[in-house]
Design an enzyme around this catalytic site. Structure first.
Site, mmCIF file in Angstrom:
data_model
loop_
_atom_site.group_PDB
_atom_site.id
_atom_site.type_symbol
_atom_site.label_atom_id
_atom_site.label_comp_id
_atom_site.label_asym_id
_atom_site.label_seq_id
_atom_site.Cartn_x
_atom_site.Cartn_y
_atom_site.Cartn_z
ATOM 1 N N ASP A 168 0.848 -1.118 0.030
ATOM 2 C CA ASP A 168 0.054 -0.015 0.004
ATOM 3 C C ASP A 168 0.790 1.324 -0.258
ATOM 4 O O ASP A 168 1.802 1.343 0.861
ATOM 5 C CB ASP A 168 -0.968 0.113 1.195
ATOM 6 C CG ASP A 168 -1.917 1.094 1.120
ATOM 7 O OD1 ASP A 168 -3.122 0.755 1.086
ATOM 8 O OD2 ASP A 168 -1.659 2.330 1.354
ATOM 9 N N ASP A 179 -3.896 2.430 -5.324
ATOM 10 C CA ASP A 179 -2.585 2.415 -4.508
ATOM 11 C C ASP A 179 -2.242 0.956 -3.473
ATOM 12 O O ASP A 179 -1.434 0.951 -2.774
ATOM 13 C CB ASP A 179 -2.401 3.673 -3.681
ATOM 14 C CG ASP A 179 -2.759 3.292 -2.023
ATOM 15 O OD1 ASP A 179 -3.812 2.616 -1.912
ATOM 16 O OD2 ASP A 179 -2.124 3.898 -1.032
ATOM 17 N N GLU A 180 -2.886 0.002 -3.844
ATOM 18 C CA GLU A 180 -2.675 -1.129 -2.921
ATOM 19 C C GLU A 180 -2.911 -2.353 -3.712
ATOM 20 O O GLU A 180 -3.958 -2.571 -4.620
ATOM 21 C CB GLU A 180 -3.406 -0.941 -1.623
ATOM 22 C CG GLU A 180 -4.819 -1.136 -1.759
ATOM 23 C CD GLU A 180 -5.415 -0.975 -0.470
ATOM 24 O OE1 GLU A 180 -5.322 -2.023 0.439
ATOM 25 O OE2 GLU A 180 -5.972 0.019 -0.008
HETATM 26 N N1 DCP Z 1 -8.688 8.011 -1.039
HETATM 27 C C1 DCP Z 1 -9.709 8.732 -1.356
HETATM 28 N N2 DCP Z 1 -11.004 8.847 -0.722
HETATM 29 C C2 DCP Z 1 -11.130 8.091 0.359
HETATM 30 C C3 DCP Z 1 -9.744 7.126 0.944
HETATM 31 C C4 DCP Z 1 -8.749 7.259 -0.103
HETATM 32 O O1 DCP Z 1 -9.941 9.459 -2.362
HETATM 33 N N3 DCP Z 1 -11.949 7.908 1.442
HETATM 34 C C5 DCP Z 1 -7.612 7.947 -2.126
HETATM 35 C C6 DCP Z 1 -6.454 8.788 -1.763
HETATM 36 C C7 DCP Z 1 -5.312 8.153 -1.079
HETATM 37 C C8 DCP Z 1 -5.618 6.856 -1.932
HETATM 38 O O2 DCP Z 1 -6.907 6.840 -2.272
HETATM 39 O O3 DCP Z 1 -4.206 8.845 -1.326
HETATM 40 C C9 DCP Z 1 -5.102 5.683 -1.138
HETATM 41 O O4 DCP Z 1 -5.707 5.590 -0.118
HETATM 42 P P1 DCP Z 1 -5.429 5.021 1.460
HETATM 43 O O5 DCP Z 1 -6.535 4.578 2.143
HETATM 44 O O6 DCP Z 1 -4.409 3.792 1.009
HETATM 45 O O7 DCP Z 1 -4.659 5.942 2.168
HETATM 46 P P2 DCP Z 1 -3.461 6.993 1.713
HETATM 47 O O8 DCP Z 1 -2.503 6.104 0.781
HETATM 48 O O9 DCP Z 1 -3.779 8.191 1.415
HETATM 49 O O10 DCP Z 1 -2.733 6.815 3.053
HETATM 50 P P3 DCP Z 1 -1.769 5.652 3.962
HETATM 51 O O11 DCP Z 1 -0.385 6.014 4.065
HETATM 52 O O12 DCP Z 1 -2.668 5.569 5.154
HETATM 53 O O13 DCP Z 1 -2.254 4.486 3.029
HETATM 54 MG MG MG Z 2 -2.189 3.921 0.829
HETATM 55 MG MG MG Z 3 -4.882 2.024 0.162
#
Ligand code: DCP
Ligand code: MG
Ligand code: MG
Length: 351
Positions: free
Chosen positions: A8, A103-104
């Site tokens: 991720d 992203d994952e």
């Molecule tokens: N995303 C979004 N709306 C959400 C959750 C996520 O648009 N409610 C998008 C933005 C994030 C991406 O998806 O950058 C990936 O989600 P993640 O849950 O993996 O969160 P992040 O990568 O931003 O942070 P982390 O470091 O906790 O994985």
């Molecule tokens: Mg993420």
């Molecule tokens: Mg994610």
């Protein structure tokens, strides 16, 4: 025992923006649209998270928590591009990949021959390749099933790597919050709260039957999950297996000559639609005929993709029943990956 890696990306959208605008690195950043002052955040960087600013939060609330917050509109095309670069790295190790979002992904590396089949080394190498190629950090979880691998990738974020081994797993996960179970959202957590269940250990104290009584079929799954048992397979998305072009005629056609012209027409349309799939290899070519009584028949064969071969294949089947044709279709079936062992990335351009 399977070898599963969950990868991720760290604060994904925000990290991409930081990469492209390094001056953001020292500031609280959130990605989100602002429409007439309203909107919610996609994500935030770790500085902003210290203020409580996080995904799905209304922008207005985030600005109250952190007035100096730098708000950036999302650039999805950019994130998709990064995402496909990352997936291409995954394919160097396995084609059993299940993407959950941009992203994952889960990777099943049970049969990966690289690095002595050592899943931890594979995960480390993937992380460093992602960094080298995209300039971004990711976190990884390595374990013997999806549940634990995903929990692992979240344990030491950002730029983390966690290994969850089978030994003493029940004890090792006992203090984890039930919120770590992918699928246990707010509603289930509230319900669990009513039974005083907050952790994996709390769940472990109930019998399977108890859990089924409380949560229905999902109770049986939870009984396994809280002990680190998860039998779900990594589900690779199947790429396109075939492509065909079909024409239904305004008036039914009879006779090989008229149908010949239609085959030519459809053939060229099919050929141009196949442009997009140049990286694929054809396994079979196919012809479909639907008669005026709506009965349809298809024939396929391992022939080269040429107009003559489509004529030939059509002739073979049409000679069996030379009647009014309502619809004619030509198509190809693909091999799932190409013959040189080079992998095909069938769905990348969807993102
Ligand atoms: N995303 C979004 N709306 C959400 C959750 C996520 O648009 N409610 C998008 C933005 C994030 C991406 O998806 O950058 C990936 O989600 P993640 O849950 O993996 O969160 P992040 O990568 O931003 O942070 P982390 O470091 O906790 O994985
Ligand atoms: Mg993420
Ligand atoms: Mg994610």
């Amino acid at each position: 025992m399977k070898k599963i890696i969950h990868i991720d990306m760290d604060y994904f959208y925000a990290q991409v923006e930081e990469r492209d605008y390094p001056e953001l690195k020292s500031r609280p950043v959130a990605i989100g649209g602002i429409y007439n002052g309203r909107g919610v955040l996609c994500t935030s960087n770790y500085i902003a998270r210290k203020f409580g600013v996080k995904s799905a939060m209304p922008t207005s609330k985030a600005l109250k928590l952190c007035p100096q917050l730098v708000l950036i509109r999302p650039h999805f095309e950019k994130y998709k591009k990064v995402s496909s670069e990352v997936v291409q790295i995954f394919y160097e190790y396995t084609d059993k990949i299940q993407r959950l979002s941009l992203d994952e992904a889960y990777l099943d590396v049970t049969n990966c021959t690289h690095l002595n089949n050592d899943a931890v080394l594979i995960a480390k190498e993937i992380k460093s390749k992602i960094l080298a190629k995209t300039g971004l950090t990711a976190s990884a979880g390595v374990s013997y099933n999806k549940l634990l691998a995903k929990i692992g990738s979240d344990l030491f974020k950002p730029n983390g790597l966690a290994i969850l081994r089978r030994e003493n797993i029940e004890k090792n996960i006992a203090d984890f919050s039930v919120a770590k179970i992918n699928g246990v959202g707010k509603v289930t957590q509230d319900k669990m709260g009513r039974f005083n269940i907050k952790t994996f250990g709390d769940l472990q104290r109930f019998s399977k039957l108890d859990l089924i009584n409380m949560f229905g079929d999902y109770g049986a799954t939870l009984y396994g999950y809280c002990r680190g048992v998860d039998t779900r397979e990594v589900q690779e998305r199947q790429g396109r297996k075939s492509l065909s072009v079909e024409h239904t005629f305004a008036e039914d056609i009879v006779g090989s000559e008229e149908l010949r012209d239609k085959i030519i027409e459809i053939y060229y349309e099919l050929e141009s639609r196949l442009e997009k799939y140049r990286d694929k290899f054809y396994k079979n070519i196919m012809v479909k005929i639907k008669y005026s009584d709506f009965k349809s028949t298809t024939i396929e064969s391992q022939l080269e993709f040429t107009l003559d071969n489509f004529h030939e294949l059509f002739g073979r089947r049409y000679s069996e029943r030379k009647e009014h044709v309502r619809l004619l279709g030509l198509g190809v079936k693909f091999y799932s990956s190409d013959l040189n062992g080079q992998l095909v990335l069938p769905f990348l351009d969807e993102f």
